[in-house]
Scaffold this motif. Sequence first.
Motif, PDB file in Angstrom:
ATOM      1  N   VAL A  34     -59.437   2.393  30.900  1.00  0.00           N
ATOM      2  CA  VAL A  34     -59.860   3.169  29.740  1.00  0.00           C
ATOM      3  C   VAL A  34     -58.656   3.349  28.814  1.00  0.00           C
ATOM      4  N   ILE A  35     -58.889   3.140  27.529  1.00  0.00           N
ATOM      5  CA  ILE A  35     -57.841   3.309  26.519  1.00  0.00           C
ATOM      6  C   ILE A  35     -58.322   4.352  25.522  1.00  0.00           C
ATOM      7  N   VAL A  36     -57.491   5.373  25.310  1.00  0.00           N
ATOM      8  CA  VAL A  36     -57.829   6.447  24.380  1.00  0.00           C
ATOM      9  C   VAL A  36     -56.860   6.374  23.200  1.00  0.00           C
ATOM     10  N   LEU A  37     -57.420   6.273  22.014  1.00  0.00           N
ATOM     11  CA  LEU A  37     -56.639   6.165  20.778  1.00  0.00           C
ATOM     12  C   LEU A  37     -56.681   7.487  20.028  1.00  0.00           C
ATOM     13  N   GLY A  38     -55.530   8.023  19.719  1.00  0.00           N
ATOM     14  CA  GLY A  38     -55.463   9.257  18.941  1.00  0.00           C
ATOM     15  C   GLY A  38     -55.410   8.959  17.454  1.00  0.00           C
ATOM     16  N   GLN A  39     -56.036   9.804  16.690  1.00  0.00           N
ATOM     17  CA  GLN A  39     -56.056   9.666  15.236  1.00  0.00           C
ATOM     18  C   GLN A  39     -54.629   9.753  14.685  1.00  0.00           C
ATOM     19  N   VAL A  53     -55.421   2.659   9.063  1.00  0.00           N
ATOM     20  CA  VAL A  53     -55.119   2.572  10.497  1.00  0.00           C
ATOM     21  C   VAL A  53     -56.206   3.270  11.309  1.00  0.00           C
ATOM     22  N   ASN A  54     -56.650   4.440  10.863  1.00  0.00           N
ATOM     23  CA  ASN A  54     -57.698   5.159  11.585  1.00  0.00           C
ATOM     24  C   ASN A  54     -59.032   4.422  11.545  1.00  0.00           C
ATOM     25  N   GLU A  55     -59.346   3.797  10.436  1.00  0.00           N
ATOM     26  CA  GLU A  55     -60.566   2.976  10.362  1.00  0.00           C
ATOM     27  C   GLU A  55     -60.495   1.850  11.396  1.00  0.00           C
ATOM     28  N   ALA A  56     -59.334   1.251  11.521  1.00  0.00           N
ATOM     29  CA  ALA A  56     -59.158   0.176  12.501  1.00  0.00           C
ATOM     30  C   ALA A  56     -59.373   0.704  13.920  1.00  0.00           C
ATOM     31  N   LYS A  57     -58.816   1.866  14.217  1.00  0.00           N
ATOM     32  CA  LYS A  57     -58.980   2.460  15.545  1.00  0.00           C
ATOM     33  C   LYS A  57     -60.448   2.749  15.835  1.00  0.00           C
ATOM     34  N   ILE A  58     -61.161   3.269  14.837  1.00  0.00           N
ATOM     35  CA  ILE A  58     -62.586   3.560  15.012  1.00  0.00           C
ATOM     36  C   ILE A  58     -63.358   2.268  15.248  1.00  0.00           C
ATOM     37  N   HIS A  59     -63.122   1.251  14.443  1.00  0.00           N
ATOM     38  CA  HIS A  59     -63.818  -0.033  14.607  1.00  0.00           C
ATOM     39  C   HIS A  59     -63.587  -0.611  15.995  1.00  0.00           C
ATOM     40  N   VAL A  60     -62.337  -0.594  16.429  1.00  0.00           N
ATOM     41  CA  VAL A  60     -62.011  -1.148  17.746  1.00  0.00           C
ATOM     42  C   VAL A  60     -62.689  -0.336  18.846  1.00  0.00           C
ATOM     43  N   SER A  61     -62.689   0.992  18.712  1.00  0.00           N
ATOM     44  CA  SER A  61     -63.327   1.825  19.739  1.00  0.00           C
ATOM     45  C   SER A  61     -64.838   1.604  19.787  1.00  0.00           C
ATOM     46  N   GLU A  62     -65.430   1.191  18.684  1.00  0.00           N
ATOM     47  CA  GLU A  62     -66.871   0.903  18.659  1.00  0.00           C
ATOM     48  C   GLU A  62     -67.190  -0.466  19.255  1.00  0.00           C
ATOM     49  N   ARG A  63     -66.243  -1.377  19.175  1.00  0.00           N
ATOM     50  CA  ARG A  63     -66.500  -2.745  19.651  1.00  0.00           C
ATOM     51  C   ARG A  63     -66.065  -3.005  21.086  1.00  0.00           C
ATOM     52  N   PHE A  64     -65.086  -2.274  21.567  1.00  0.00           N
ATOM     53  CA  PHE A  64     -64.565  -2.522  22.908  1.00  0.00           C
ATOM     54  C   PHE A  64     -65.099  -1.487  23.888  1.00  0.00           C
ATOM     55  N   ARG A  65     -65.510  -1.961  25.018  1.00  0.00           N
ATOM     56  CA  ARG A  65     -65.970  -1.091  26.091  1.00  0.00           C
ATOM     57  C   ARG A  65     -64.792  -0.248  26.581  1.00  0.00           C
ATOM     58  N   VAL A  67     -62.980   1.997  25.209  1.00  0.00           N
ATOM     59  CA  VAL A  67     -61.927   2.360  24.257  1.00  0.00           C
ATOM     60  C   VAL A  67     -62.492   3.525  23.445  1.00  0.00           C
ATOM     61  N   LYS A  68     -61.793   4.634  23.471  1.00  0.00           N
ATOM     62  CA  LYS A  68     -62.275   5.863  22.842  1.00  0.00           C
ATOM     63  C   LYS A  68     -61.308   6.327  21.773  1.00  0.00           C
ATOM     64  N   TYR A  69     -61.839   7.008  20.781  1.00  0.00           N
ATOM     65  CA  TYR A  69     -61.063   7.513  19.642  1.00  0.00           C
ATOM     66  C   TYR A  69     -61.144   9.031  19.628  1.00  0.00           C
ATOM     67  N   ALA A 103     -65.381   8.752  30.069  1.00  0.00           N
ATOM     68  CA  ALA A 103     -65.582   7.307  30.024  1.00  0.00           C
ATOM     69  C   ALA A 103     -65.638   6.739  31.435  1.00  0.00           C
ATOM     70  N   VAL A 104     -64.760   7.196  32.309  1.00  0.00           N
ATOM     71  CA  VAL A 104     -64.754   6.713  33.684  1.00  0.00           C
ATOM     72  C   VAL A 104     -66.000   7.206  34.411  1.00  0.00           C
ATOM     73  N   GLY A 105     -66.331   8.479  34.209  1.00  0.00           N
ATOM     74  CA  GLY A 105     -67.499   9.068  34.872  1.00  0.00           C
ATOM     75  C   GLY A 105     -68.812   8.438  34.449  1.00  0.00           C
ATOM     76  N   ASN A 106     -68.868   7.992  33.212  1.00  0.00           N
ATOM     77  CA  ASN A 106     -70.079   7.340  32.710  1.00  0.00           C
ATOM     78  C   ASN A 106     -70.046   5.838  32.887  1.00  0.00           C
ATOM     79  N   ASN A 107     -68.949   5.376  33.476  1.00  0.00           N
ATOM     80  CA  ASN A 107     -68.790   3.936  33.707  1.00  0.00           C
ATOM     81  C   ASN A 107     -68.823   3.130  32.413  1.00  0.00           C
ATOM     82  N   ILE A 108     -68.222   3.689  31.351  1.00  0.00           N
ATOM     83  CA  ILE A 108     -68.168   2.980  30.075  1.00  0.00           C
ATOM     84  C   ILE A 108     -66.746   2.823  29.582  1.00  0.00           C
TER      85      ILE A 108
END
Length: 108
Positions: A34-39, A53-65, A67-69, A103-108
Amino acid sequence: GENDAIYTEQAQSYERNLEEFIKKIRLLYGEEIVIVLGQTNPSNPCLPFADKVNEAKIHVSERFRAVKYVKTDDLNKLIDNYHYSAENELELGKRMAECAFLAVGNNI
């Protein structure tokens, strides 16, 4: 993301670079990590491309399993407008830990 938010070229390539970084990390440590990205601080005038940069982090967190923002714009900064107070540093850690745990608990 702070350094990348200073320069237009770095901000423009941030999303691609972040994706490559995540792919390399997962190659080394497994797809389940699990990867957590801070704003990145959107209120610091020294970071003119923070929104990009924040838009990029949001996009990546939406596309990658798994990865949370985590938003941080409501946390108080010290007088340098970069670093958080001790109390808010703890809050950021709590938010990131909760996000990773869910994320770990939900297996995502």
